[in-house]
Design a protein around this motif. Structure first.
Motif, mmCIF file in Angstrom:
data_model
loop_
_atom_site.group_PDB
_atom_site.id
_atom_site.type_symbol
_atom_site.label_atom_id
_atom_site.label_comp_id
_atom_site.label_asym_id
_atom_site.label_seq_id
_atom_site.Cartn_x
_atom_site.Cartn_y
_atom_site.Cartn_z
ATOM 1 N N PRO A 245 -10.174 -49.609 -19.539
ATOM 2 C CA PRO A 245 -11.313 -50.158 -18.870
ATOM 3 C C PRO A 245 -11.191 -50.003 -17.466
ATOM 4 O O PRO A 245 -10.178 -49.784 -16.695
ATOM 5 C CB PRO A 245 -11.105 -51.644 -19.272
ATOM 6 C CG PRO A 245 -9.855 -51.984 -19.605
ATOM 7 C CD PRO A 245 -9.149 -50.586 -20.029
ATOM 8 N N ALA A 246 -12.428 -49.697 -17.043
ATOM 9 C CA ALA A 246 -12.525 -49.541 -15.188
ATOM 10 C C ALA A 246 -12.741 -50.879 -14.541
ATOM 11 O O ALA A 246 -13.236 -50.839 -13.439
ATOM 12 C CB ALA A 246 -13.724 -48.715 -15.062
ATOM 13 N N THR A 247 -12.001 -51.927 -15.190
ATOM 14 C CA THR A 247 -12.076 -52.953 -14.411
ATOM 15 C C THR A 247 -11.112 -53.610 -13.611
ATOM 16 O O THR A 247 -10.879 -54.768 -13.080
ATOM 17 C CB THR A 247 -12.308 -54.131 -15.652
ATOM 18 O OG1 THR A 247 -11.061 -54.208 -16.449
ATOM 19 C CG2 THR A 247 -13.641 -54.097 -16.286
ATOM 20 N N TYR A 248 -9.954 -52.664 -13.214
ATOM 21 C CA TYR A 248 -8.807 -52.825 -12.241
ATOM 22 C C TYR A 248 -8.914 -51.837 -11.199
ATOM 23 O O TYR A 248 -9.724 -51.067 -10.996
ATOM 24 C CB TYR A 248 -7.382 -52.603 -13.054
ATOM 25 C CG TYR A 248 -7.801 -53.781 -14.291
ATOM 26 C CD1 TYR A 248 -7.339 -54.943 -14.184
ATOM 27 C CD2 TYR A 248 -7.751 -53.127 -15.503
ATOM 28 C CE1 TYR A 248 -7.316 -55.912 -15.429
ATOM 29 C CE2 TYR A 248 -7.878 -54.001 -16.644
ATOM 30 C CZ TYR A 248 -7.481 -55.364 -16.481
ATOM 31 O OH TYR A 248 -7.590 -56.216 -17.754
ATOM 32 N N THR A 249 -8.158 -52.371 -9.901
ATOM 33 C CA THR A 249 -8.009 -51.514 -8.970
ATOM 34 C C THR A 249 -7.315 -50.359 -9.134
ATOM 35 O O THR A 249 -7.486 -49.260 -8.712
ATOM 36 C CB THR A 249 -7.484 -52.425 -7.635
ATOM 37 O OG1 THR A 249 -8.156 -53.489 -7.405
ATOM 38 C CG2 THR A 249 -7.478 -51.430 -6.445
ATOM 39 N N ASP A 250 -6.087 -50.627 -9.692
ATOM 40 C CA ASP A 250 -5.090 -49.481 -9.955
ATOM 41 C C ASP A 250 -4.303 -49.852 -11.208
ATOM 42 O O ASP A 250 -4.518 -50.682 -11.974
ATOM 43 C CB ASP A 250 -3.741 -49.568 -8.914
ATOM 44 C CG ASP A 250 -4.253 -49.776 -7.505
ATOM 45 O OD1 ASP A 250 -4.940 -48.783 -7.183
ATOM 46 O OD2 ASP A 250 -3.768 -50.179 -6.599
ATOM 47 N N TYR B 57 -7.938 -45.690 -9.633
ATOM 48 C CA TYR B 57 -7.839 -44.753 -11.117
ATOM 49 C C TYR B 57 -9.446 -44.668 -11.720
ATOM 50 O O TYR B 57 -9.808 -43.984 -12.280
ATOM 51 C CB TYR B 57 -7.177 -45.367 -12.106
ATOM 52 C CG TYR B 57 -7.736 -46.609 -13.011
ATOM 53 C CD1 TYR B 57 -8.213 -46.531 -13.883
ATOM 54 C CD2 TYR B 57 -7.581 -47.847 -12.215
ATOM 55 C CE1 TYR B 57 -8.988 -47.702 -14.741
ATOM 56 C CE2 TYR B 57 -7.873 -49.001 -12.863
ATOM 57 C CZ TYR B 57 -8.718 -48.999 -13.865
ATOM 58 O OH TYR B 57 -9.123 -49.843 -14.652
ATOM 59 N N ALA B 58 -10.225 -45.710 -10.886
ATOM 60 C CA ALA B 58 -11.802 -45.784 -11.666
ATOM 61 C C ALA B 58 -12.648 -45.253 -10.474
ATOM 62 O O ALA B 58 -13.870 -45.179 -10.678
ATOM 63 C CB ALA B 58 -12.070 -47.116 -12.018
ATOM 64 N N GLY B 59 -12.239 -44.829 -9.346
ATOM 65 C CA GLY B 59 -13.021 -44.359 -8.189
ATOM 66 C C GLY B 59 -13.635 -42.944 -8.392
ATOM 67 O O GLY B 59 -13.227 -42.421 -9.572
ATOM 68 N N SER B 60 -14.330 -42.480 -7.636
ATOM 69 C CA SER B 60 -14.929 -41.210 -7.695
ATOM 70 C C SER B 60 -14.230 -40.140 -6.938
ATOM 71 O O SER B 60 -14.771 -39.048 -6.765
ATOM 72 C CB SER B 60 -16.455 -41.290 -7.400
ATOM 73 O OG SER B 60 -16.683 -41.844 -6.034
ATOM 74 N N SER C 255 -12.820 -36.241 -10.081
ATOM 75 C CA SER C 255 -13.568 -37.497 -9.799
ATOM 76 C C SER C 255 -13.801 -38.410 -11.031
ATOM 77 O O SER C 255 -14.333 -39.421 -10.760
ATOM 78 C CB SER C 255 -14.863 -37.080 -9.002
ATOM 79 O OG SER C 255 -15.615 -36.402 -9.966
ATOM 80 N N ALA C 256 -13.482 -37.892 -12.147
ATOM 81 C CA ALA C 256 -13.815 -38.962 -13.198
ATOM 82 C C ALA C 256 -12.817 -40.142 -13.222
ATOM 83 O O ALA C 256 -11.576 -40.108 -12.743
ATOM 84 C CB ALA C 256 -13.670 -38.285 -14.609
ATOM 85 N N ALA C 257 -13.435 -41.314 -13.766
ATOM 86 C CA ALA C 257 -12.411 -42.426 -14.003
ATOM 87 C C ALA C 257 -11.137 -42.044 -14.923
ATOM 88 O O ALA C 257 -11.899 -41.388 -15.914
ATOM 89 C CB ALA C 257 -13.397 -43.486 -14.262
ATOM 90 N N ILE C 258 -10.096 -42.654 -14.769
ATOM 91 C CA ILE C 258 -9.021 -42.170 -15.871
ATOM 92 C C ILE C 258 -9.405 -43.190 -17.016
ATOM 93 O O ILE C 258 -9.166 -44.201 -16.721
ATOM 94 C CB ILE C 258 -7.703 -42.386 -15.205
ATOM 95 C CG1 ILE C 258 -7.618 -41.275 -14.308
ATOM 96 C CG2 ILE C 258 -6.784 -42.369 -16.479
ATOM 97 C CD1 ILE C 258 -6.222 -41.388 -13.469
ATOM 98 N N GLY D 274 -2.956 -53.401 -15.699
ATOM 99 C CA GLY D 274 -4.170 -52.936 -14.616
ATOM 100 C C GLY D 274 -3.932 -54.004 -13.543
ATOM 101 O O GLY D 274 -3.307 -55.049 -13.922
ATOM 102 N N ILE D 275 -3.911 -53.460 -12.410
ATOM 103 C CA ILE D 275 -3.533 -53.981 -11.306
ATOM 104 C C ILE D 275 -5.018 -54.588 -10.426
ATOM 105 O O ILE D 275 -5.809 -53.619 -10.176
ATOM 106 C CB ILE D 275 -2.528 -53.259 -10.427
ATOM 107 C CG1 ILE D 275 -1.422 -53.204 -11.351
ATOM 108 C CG2 ILE D 275 -2.450 -54.193 -8.992
ATOM 109 C CD1 ILE D 275 -0.334 -52.256 -10.595
ATOM 110 N N SER D 276 -5.272 -55.794 -10.309
ATOM 111 C CA SER D 276 -6.213 -56.293 -9.499
ATOM 112 C C SER D 276 -6.001 -56.691 -8.068
ATOM 113 O O SER D 276 -4.778 -57.701 -8.063
ATOM 114 C CB SER D 276 -6.974 -57.375 -10.201
ATOM 115 O OG SER D 276 -7.626 -56.999 -11.539
#
Length: 171
Positions: A27-32, A109-112, A142-145, A167-169
């Protein structure tokens, strides 16, 4: 700023081994992201490198590493490769029942933007010579992992190899 780690998924290799360890549908819900692995492979060497890929992509990887074996040190790396070859897995000629341990930290990891990562790995052989690898890399994409796949450079991962994806927030 508090930092929280959340276990997203874990893998334990069963009897018969596994050609790869993969985390999918991240999921793309974390920072790292942080991936922790403890591995042993069924090849005829003391150690072998691991190959990391993201989203099943076979392009855009570059990495640099420092590594040593207890008596000497060196550096290496590659650009524009089909995978990032960093981190160790012990092989069948290492002391029985010893595993290599690797930590891979992937920022934003979820950035562009392109994705950077660092790896800290040590192969336990219970002998005089130990193997250590410190690496940094970039996936020029540039794709989210959403998928992380780890493969030994030779053989398959043996039973009891494990991997954990966190996932790290930063909130």
């Amino acid at each position: 700023m508090a930092t929280t780690y959340t276990l997203i998924s874990s893998v334990t290799v069963g009897s018969g081994g596994a050609a790869t360890i993969a985390f999918t549908s991240i999921p793309a819900t974390y920072t790292d992201l942080q991936v922790l692995v403890s591995t042993r492979a069924d090849n005829a060497s003391i150690i072998n490198n691991m190959r990391w890929t993201f989203n099943s992509s076979s392009s855009g990887y570059s990495y640099k590493e420092l590594y040593g074996d207890g008596t000497s040190a060196a550096s290496g790396g590659a650009s524009s490769t089909t995978y990032a070859q960093i981190g160790y897995s012990t092989g069948d000629t290492a002391t029985a029942n010893t595993f290599a341990n690797t930590s891979c930290y992937i920022t934003n990891y979820a950035g562009s933007n392109n994705k950077s990562f660092n790896v800290d790995s040590v192969a336990e052989t219970n002998a005089t010579g130990q193997y250590m690898d410190l690496g940094a890399g970039l996936w020029a994409n540039s794709a989210a992992i959403t998928t992380v796949t780890i493969t030994p450079s030779a053989g398959n991962f043996k039973q009891y190899s494990t991997a954990y994806l966190y996932g790290i927030s930063n909130a």
